[in-house]
Enzyme design. Structure first.
Site, PDB file in Angstrom:
ATOM      1  N   HIS A   1      47.887  57.840  43.702  1.00 22.40           N
ATOM      2  CA  HIS A   1      48.504  56.838  42.827  1.00 22.40           C
ATOM      3  C   HIS A   1      47.423  56.190  41.966  1.00 22.40           C
ATOM      4  O   HIS A   1      46.341  55.852  42.445  1.00 22.40           O
ATOM      5  CB  HIS A   1      49.211  55.794  43.694  1.00 22.40           C
TER       6      HIS A   1
ATOM      7  N   ASN B   1      48.751  51.676  35.203  1.00 25.11           N
ATOM      8  CA  ASN B   1      49.493  51.922  36.448  1.00 25.11           C
ATOM      9  C   ASN B   1      50.976  52.043  36.094  1.00 25.11           C
ATOM     10  O   ASN B   1      51.611  51.050  35.735  1.00 25.11           O
ATOM     11  CB  ASN B   1      49.246  50.762  37.415  1.00 25.11           C
TER      12      ASN B   1
ATOM     13  N   CYS C   1      55.640  52.437  43.996  1.00 29.28           N
ATOM     14  CA  CYS C   1      54.626  53.381  43.519  1.00 29.28           C
ATOM     15  C   CYS C   1      54.529  54.620  44.416  1.00 29.28           C
ATOM     16  O   CYS C   1      53.862  55.594  44.061  1.00 29.28           O
ATOM     17  CB  CYS C   1      53.268  52.704  43.425  1.00 29.28           C
TER      18      CYS C   1
HETATM   19  O1  UT7 Z   1      50.469  49.791  42.281  1.00 29.31           O
HETATM   20  C1  UT7 Z   1      50.646  48.960  43.380  1.00 29.31           C
HETATM   21  C2  UT7 Z   1      49.399  48.851  44.184  1.00 29.31           C
HETATM   22  N1  UT7 Z   1      48.523  47.894  43.589  1.00 29.31           N
HETATM   23  C3  UT7 Z   1      47.215  47.950  43.752  1.00 29.31           C
HETATM   24  O2  UT7 Z   1      46.711  48.840  44.373  1.00 29.31           O
HETATM   25  C4  UT7 Z   1      46.385  46.821  43.178  1.00 29.31           C
HETATM   26  C5  UT7 Z   1      45.175  46.563  44.027  1.00 29.31           C
HETATM   27  N2  UT7 Z   1      44.348  45.486  43.518  1.00 29.31           N
HETATM   28  C6  UT7 Z   1      43.541  45.592  42.440  1.00 29.31           C
HETATM   29  O3  UT7 Z   1      43.495  46.619  41.787  1.00 29.31           O
HETATM   30  C7  UT7 Z   1      42.614  44.430  42.130  1.00 29.31           C
HETATM   31  O4  UT7 Z   1      42.718  43.463  43.156  1.00 29.31           O
HETATM   32  C8  UT7 Z   1      42.912  43.745  40.753  1.00 29.31           C
HETATM   33  C9  UT7 Z   1      42.498  44.681  39.645  1.00 29.31           C
HETATM   34  C10 UT7 Z   1      44.382  43.389  40.653  1.00 29.31           C
HETATM   35  C11 UT7 Z   1      42.059  42.480  40.630  1.00 29.31           C
HETATM   36  O5  UT7 Z   1      40.687  42.809  40.776  1.00 29.31           O
HETATM   37  P1  UT7 Z   1      39.783  42.023  41.825  1.00 29.31           P
HETATM   38  O6  UT7 Z   1      38.446  42.590  41.718  1.00 29.31           O
HETATM   39  O7  UT7 Z   1      40.452  42.076  43.166  1.00 29.31           O
HETATM   40  O8  UT7 Z   1      39.804  40.552  41.227  1.00 29.31           O
HETATM   41  P2  UT7 Z   1      39.902  39.193  42.020  1.00 29.31           P
HETATM   42  O9  UT7 Z   1      41.317  38.776  42.086  1.00 29.31           O
HETATM   43  O10 UT7 Z   1      39.103  39.268  43.286  1.00 29.31           O
HETATM   44  O11 UT7 Z   1      39.114  38.196  41.064  1.00 29.31           O
HETATM   45  C12 UT7 Z   1      37.684  38.334  40.873  1.00 29.31           C
HETATM   46  C13 UT7 Z   1      37.259  37.428  39.746  1.00 29.31           C
HETATM   47  C14 UT7 Z   1      37.700  35.981  39.924  1.00 29.31           C
HETATM   48  O12 UT7 Z   1      36.695  35.160  39.341  1.00 29.31           O
HETATM   49  P3  UT7 Z   1      35.598  34.410  40.275  1.00 29.31           P
HETATM   50  O13 UT7 Z   1      36.382  33.588  41.244  1.00 29.31           O
HETATM   51  O14 UT7 Z   1      34.824  35.517  40.934  1.00 29.31           O
HETATM   52  O15 UT7 Z   1      34.805  33.624  39.287  1.00 29.31           O
HETATM   53  C15 UT7 Z   1      38.937  35.882  39.062  1.00 29.31           C
HETATM   54  O16 UT7 Z   1      39.171  34.595  38.569  1.00 29.31           O
HETATM   55  O17 UT7 Z   1      37.819  37.874  38.515  1.00 29.31           O
HETATM   56  C16 UT7 Z   1      38.599  36.809  37.927  1.00 29.31           C
HETATM   57  N3  UT7 Z   1      39.786  37.417  37.319  1.00 29.31           N
HETATM   58  C17 UT7 Z   1      39.839  37.829  36.058  1.00 29.31           C
HETATM   59  N4  UT7 Z   1      38.924  37.799  35.068  1.00 29.31           N
HETATM   60  C18 UT7 Z   1      39.291  38.319  33.882  1.00 29.31           C
HETATM   61  C19 UT7 Z   1      40.976  37.676  37.921  1.00 29.31           C
HETATM   62  N5  UT7 Z   1      41.803  38.267  37.050  1.00 29.31           N
HETATM   63  C20 UT7 Z   1      41.134  38.369  35.882  1.00 29.31           C
HETATM   64  C21 UT7 Z   1      41.450  38.892  34.624  1.00 29.31           C
HETATM   65  N6  UT7 Z   1      40.507  38.850  33.656  1.00 29.31           N
HETATM   66  N7  UT7 Z   1      42.655  39.424  34.359  1.00 29.31           N
END
Ligand code: UT7
Length: 340
Positions: free
Chosen positions: A256, A287, A119
């Site tokens: 980005h 993205n 990226c």
């Molecule tokens: O381009 C390369 C660089 N990449 C990036 O910069 C990506 C950086 N990371 C992110 O943008 C975020 O970490 C994500 C968008 C990928 C994920 O968001 P998050 O807020 O970090 O989610 P998380 O993994 O901390 O999960 C939070 C909650 C969890 O539920 P509980 O444990 O709080 O009940 C997950 O199970 O959200 C849940 N969850 C989802 N729910 C619905 C995780 N993925 C999903 C989903 N849909 N797809």
């Protein structure tokens, strides 16, 4: 001593973007990954993204973006002496996408190569192009970021299926009689290179003799999120300092497009004032990795033509983990209005 004539300063002369016509709203993705439109919007800002058609290739998308950039820059393809393509989704190891692209565009004699900085690839390319022009190696450079991530994303993967998308963006960088591109601040955090992966490798697939599996991108979202907000804000500030300006001198911030929450946190950490326009093209583009910064630049200038000629902080970061950023002068207004 070698008696060389130095090059000139450099600037961006034109930008072009291409998005596939197929719009994929969150509603088309959520059932497969047990998610909701609301969750995706709140956690990433993404409302919809574009996926290329099955027969639409990296080269098709790159060609469209380049033709638009050339037209807007009012530069003929014959004036381009170097082409840099940033991509991680071109499905051939060799020959490069850049050679195929330059042959299609009609100048098969230009220097041409691909770079893999994920990226951050476009911003790596901008830094290289600018330095080629300043040193006298090149005069007009085409820098292209292009990805077909829909081919390399598992549609069932809850951690990635809603994020990645397809598209292409390109700039023409050429000579200038004043500095239009600041020094590139770049680097890596290579000890964390497992945080974003494309696997399995070709070797593993050969050992498995598998036609069923295919390399797919995976990421540790939270770890990358924290790294992006903490370290990329510092890199952004260093790029601003290296350009000899302050955040208040910027007209736009075009990072980005990985997550609206990251974009907003970075802007806060850097101290970007309210007067600066912040690109949030991720809302409708997802993205698109190497394509995200030039696509966001192109979209921003379409919505805000008053930003042409203003200063913008660019910063790309991703798999490696690698990053690159620089302050650039946005290209001048083209004679014909941009279409995206
Ligand atoms: O381009 C390369 C660089 N990449 C990036 O910069 C990506 C950086 N990371 C992110 O943008 C975020 O970490 C994500 C968008 C990928 C994920 O968001 P998050 O807020 O970090 O989610 P998380 O993994 O901390 O999960 C939070 C909650 C969890 O539920 P509980 O444990 O709080 O009940 C997950 O199970 O959200 C849940 N969850 C989802 N729910 C619905 C995780 N993925 C999903 C989903 N849909 N797809």
């Amino acid at each position: 001593m070698i008696r060389v004539k130095k090059g000139t300063d450099s600037r961006i002369l034109g930008v072009g973007g291409y998005q596939p016509s197929r719009i994929v709203p969150n509603s088309e993705i959520v059932d497969r990954i047990d998610s909701t439109d609301e969750w995706i919007r709140q956690r990433t800002g993404i409302e919809e993204r574009r996926f290329a058609a099955t027969d639409e290739t990296i080269l098709d998308m790159a060609e469209a973006a380049c033709r638009q950039a050339l037209e807007r820059a009012n530069i003929s393809i014959n004036e381009i002496d170097t082409v840099i393509v940033a991509t991680i989704t071109y499905p051939y190891q060799a020959p490069s996408a850049a050679t195929a692209l330059i042959a299609r565009l009609g100048n098969p004699k230009a220097a041409a190569f691909d770079i893999n900085a994920a990226c951050a690839g476009f911003c790596y390319g901008v830094g290289m192009a600018s330095d080629f022009i300043r040193s006298g190696t090149s005069r007009h450079v085409l820098v292209v970021g292009v990805e077909k991530l829909s081919d390399f994303t598992d549609p069932q993967d809850r951690a990635t299926a809603f994020i990645f998308a397809d598209g292409a963006g390109a700039v023409v960088i050429g000579p200038s009689d004043y500095p239009g591109i600041g020094p590139t601040v770049w680097g890596s955090d290579a000890d964390s290179r497992d945080a974003i992966l494309m696997e399995p490798s070709w070797n593993e697939l050969r050992e498995e003799n598998s036609l069923e599996r295919w390399p797919n991108i995976s990421q540790q979202g939270q770890a990358v999120f924290r790294w992006a907000v903490f370290s990329m804000s510092k890199a952004g500030l260093r790029a601003i300092e290296a350009a000899g300006i302050t955040p208040a001198d910027l007209a736009a911030f075009i990072p980005h497009q990985a997550n609206v929450r990251i974009i907003e946190s970075m802007a806060r950490e850097i101290g970007i004032p309210d007067s600066v326009v912040i690109a949030k093209d991720i809302r409708t583009s997802g993205n698109t990795s190497a394509a995200s910064v030039p696509l966001a630049m192109s979209a921003l200038l379409k919505d805000r033509p008053d930003l042409h000629g203003g200063l913008a902080l660019l910063i790309g970061y991703g798999a490696g983990l690698v990053f690159a950023g620089q302050v650039v002068e946005l290209p001048p207004k083209p004679s014909s209005p941009p279409t995206k």
